[in-house]
Design a protein around this motif. Structure first.
Motif, PDB file in Angstrom:
ATOM      1  N   ARG A   9       5.437   4.363   3.985  1.00  0.00           N
ATOM      2  CA  ARG A   9       5.022   5.206   2.871  1.00  0.00           C
ATOM      3  C   ARG A   9       6.074   5.069   1.777  1.00  0.00           C
ATOM      4  O   ARG A   9       7.257   4.846   2.072  1.00  0.00           O
ATOM      5  N   SER A  27       6.027   7.999  10.477  1.00  0.00           N
ATOM      6  CA  SER A  27       6.577   8.223   9.142  1.00  0.00           C
ATOM      7  C   SER A  27       6.034   9.484   8.483  1.00  0.00           C
ATOM      8  O   SER A  27       6.652  10.019   7.554  1.00  0.00           O
ATOM      9  N   SER A  28       4.902   9.972   8.950  1.00  0.00           N
ATOM     10  CA  SER A  28       4.317  11.173   8.347  1.00  0.00           C
ATOM     11  C   SER A  28       5.221  12.387   8.478  1.00  0.00           C
ATOM     12  O   SER A  28       5.074  13.343   7.703  1.00  0.00           O
ATOM     13  N   ARG A  31       6.954  13.482   5.134  1.00  0.00           N
ATOM     14  CA  ARG A  31       6.210  13.683   3.891  1.00  0.00           C
ATOM     15  C   ARG A  31       6.812  14.793   3.027  1.00  0.00           C
ATOM     16  O   ARG A  31       6.886  14.660   1.794  1.00  0.00           O
ATOM     17  N   ASP A  35       8.369  14.268  -0.800  1.00  0.00           N
ATOM     18  CA  ASP A  35       7.930  15.029  -1.970  1.00  0.00           C
ATOM     19  C   ASP A  35       9.126  15.615  -2.717  1.00  0.00           C
ATOM     20  O   ASP A  35       9.152  15.634  -3.957  1.00  0.00           O
TER      21      ASP A  35
END
Length: 266
Positions: A9, A27-28, A31, A35
């Motif tokens: 990402r 990888s989530s 998140r 951000d």
């Protein structure tokens, strides 16, 4: 030989930050941090072997942490030099090895409990603080051999998060975690057989944020005991209310510490 590339990402622009996840995750998990950092940094979060959308574990050889670093090469190249590596658990162990492999390319490290269990065995042969994770992996492996990935996940998750944690895991998260258990022996082998000696980390000339949770298991805290006294430029943060999975269970608290650390580098 087939060239493998990881899924990753990407967000933001600026100095490069590469985020590496824990086992049974992807990888989530980064998140929220992405951000927060995207307004000031070029942030990349990659899936390791067998996680998320990255390639499965190679079956033609025993994969080591340096193979994980090699898989990440396209991501490291996009991040640019020098970069900051952020890692949790297995991902933090990969980050440490990456800093050894590429000392000129890494600006700093932000680590939450790297699970570099080999340093415990090098200090004192078993029985030692790594016995708990060895037992959890053995239980998970036996459950897999019996065709029971849910029981394998229970062995693994309850070890890291406490008895009953798997039972209370949301159903939506259980499927991906069960699916990841096929890698549990691979994870353990890579972490328990990593050949980099503890003394090598004494030569690292980059600032390191080393985060731990007071409620974490003996294995990851044992690794912390050794690395915190070995790394020459280390800032230690201990979270009284968190355990080993702090970056997943309480990301806002951990992300605050990472953001403060990155701000201090400028």
């Amino acid at each position: 030989m087939q060239i493998l590339s990881p899924f990753f990402r990407e967000a933001g622009a600026g100095p490069g930050v590469v985020c590496l996840h824990s086992n049974a995750s992807s990888s989530s998990q980064w998140r929220g941090l992405m951000d927060r950092l995207a307004p000031q940094f070029h942030v990349l979060a990659a899936d390791s072997f067998g996680a998320g959308k990255s390639p499965t574990w190679p079956t033609d050889r025993k994969v080591a942490l340096r193979d994980e670093v090699a898989l990440l090469e396209p991501v490291l190249a996009l991040a640019g030099d020098p970069m900051v590596l952020v890692g949790h658990s297995y991902g933090a162990a990969i980050a440490l090895v990456a800093a050894i492999v590429h000392p000129q390319r890494v600006r700093a490290l932000a680590l939450y409990e790297p699970t570099l269990f080999a340093v415990l065995d090098a200090e004192t042969p078993p029985p030692n603080a790594a016995d708990g994770i060895r037992s959890a992996v053995a239980g998970a492996g036996a459950a897999l051999d019996q065709g029971n990935p849910s029981e394998a996940a229970r062995c693994f998750i309850d070890y890291w998060m406490g008895a009953g944690a798997w039972k209370h895991t949301p159903d939506a998260r259980k499927g991906p975690i069960e699916g990841s258990m096929v890698n549990v022996r691979n994870w353990a082998r890579a972490l328990l057989t990593e050949p980099t000696p503890l003394a090598a980390f004494a030569a690292m000339r980059v600032p390191v944020l080393y985060m731990t949770g007071k409620k974490s298991p003996d294995s990851s805290l044992g690794v912390a005991r050794l690395l915190k006294r070995t790394l020459p430029d280390v800032q230690v943060v201990e979270f009284d209310s968190l355990g080993h999975m702090g970056p997943v269970t309480h990301p806002e608290i951990v992300n605050d510490a990472i953001c403060r650390f990155l701000k201090s580098l400028s």
